[in-house]
Design an enzyme around this catalytic site. Structure first.
Site: not given
Ligand code: MG
Length: 370
Positions: A172, A174, A203, A205, A229, A255, A278, A305, A327
């Site tokens: 993954k 970011k 991801d 965020n 994500e 998450e 999560d 998550h 993950e």
């Molecule tokens: Mg994440």
């Protein structure tokens, strides 16, 4: 078996290379504020939350565990986990002030400790107590090679190592940095370096606006990305639905979502394709299972998550048919009695009784120092 005492603890474990960043957070340590639940049999259950290691806030969580929920647990049989979850959440004074946030994180840590005790009492790992099988395959994907604060060369070489030397088939990255073009350049470079067979997750965020997400996430399909994500604000059901209708890349999230009811809204709206609860954020194993069952009934995969709750999530994955991909971020690896292990890109079946949450001696030394 009766609960006799709740003993709080706070563990701060350093993250990889002394500091990592995504589009929204920069941290040097992962926090695990939690609780040891003592019983009259001498058996102890351990549960903890997951934080960015802000000590004053971690203390709010442990204070809530001990002083708000604690008195409601003394004398109770810890094996009656579901009844106790209802008692603590819906039938307590805490419900009025905290259906989410600090109180939910505190309840999650308690619920995990209770499941840990229940599994230890039967002499089985949690996955077996939940009806799972050691024959199941739980694939791991690794996030620890794709942080936003690392230069592209480091990301490429780390991802190469994870695939070529450690046996992962998925990583993954970011995204959501200051320059969307740079995001796309990074994903393109990793795709070129790893070849077409490796799965790449991305991801953001929660960083983008809806229009930024439509523009940037829309172009991720050029690099055959498995999912984007948390593209936009974590709570926005309608926004994610609009995005899902506008782009080809599937959406993953969860998450930051606190309740099973909120998960249901995302699922029923068609605003999520990979469901990522999560145990820290929903209140423990109990509410996680409710979310996973809802996902299964809607034909949605669950990809929990981690960062780093793999210790508990691996057990749920070995037990739940909707959860086959998990993950891996190894921040608590050196602090647990039985750390989660990966071989050739798959989680090894944990065999110690409990939920995998018992800290090791090194952790206790750190806990005492804090
Ligand atoms: Mg994440």
């Amino acid at each position: 078996m009766k609960i006799t005492r709740l003993e709080p603890f706070i563990l701060h474990a350093p993250v990889t290379r002394g500091g990592i960043a995504d589009s929204t957070h920069s941290i040097t340590h992962w926090g695990a504020p939690g609780v040891a639940i003592h019983t009259d049999t001498g058996m102890i259950g351990y549960g903890f939350s997951g934080t960015h290691a802000h000590l004053a806030t971690d203390r709010l969580i442990t204070d809530c565990i001990v002083h708000s929920y604690g008195p409601l647990l003394l004398g109770e049989d810890p094996r009656e986990v579901r009844r106790l979850w209802e008692k603590l959440y819906k039938h307590s004074p805490i419900y009025w002030v905290g259906r989410a946030g600090i109180t939910h994180l505190a309840l999650g840590a308690i619920d995990i400790a209770l499941w840990d005790l229940k599994a230890k009492d039967t002499g089985a790992p949690l996955w077996k107590l939940l009806g799972g099988s050691a024959a199941k395959k739980v694939e791991a994907y690794n996030t620890d090679g794709g942080w936003l604060n690392w230069p592209l060369e480091t990301v490429v070489s780390d991802c190469r190592r994870l695939i070529e030397e450690e046996g992962y088939r998925a990583v993954k990255l970011k995204v959501g940095g200051a320059d969307p073009k740079e995001d796309l350049r990074r994903v393109e470079a990793v795709r070129k370096a790893l070849g077409p067979e490796v799965r790449i997750m991305t991801d953001a965020n929660g960083r983008w606006t809806l229009s930024q997400a439509i523009e940037t996430a829309g172009r991720l399909a050029d690099f055959d990305v498995t999912w984007i994500e948390e593209p936009i604000n974590f709570d926005d059901v309608q926004g994610h639905l609009r995005l899902a209708e506008a782009i080809r890349t599937p959406i993953a999230l969860g998450e930051q979502i606190y309740t099973a009811t909120h998960f249901r809204e995302f699922m029923d709206a068609g605003a999520v394709h990979y469901v990522q609860p999560d145990v820290v954020r929903v209140a423990g194993v109990t509410e996680f299972l409710e979310v996973a069952d809802m996902a299964q009934s809607r034909n949605l995969p669950v990809a929990p998550h981690v960062g780093d709750m793999a210790q508990v999530h691996q057990h749920i994955c070995f037990a739940h048919p909707a959860a086959n991909l998990l993950e891996y971020i190894p921040w608590l690896r050196d602090w647990m009695e039985d750390p989660a292990r990966i071989e050739s890109g798959y989680y090894c079946v944990p065999d110690a009784p409990g939920a995998g949450t018992t800290p090791n001696l090194r952790a206790f030394r750190e806990i005492n120092r804090i």
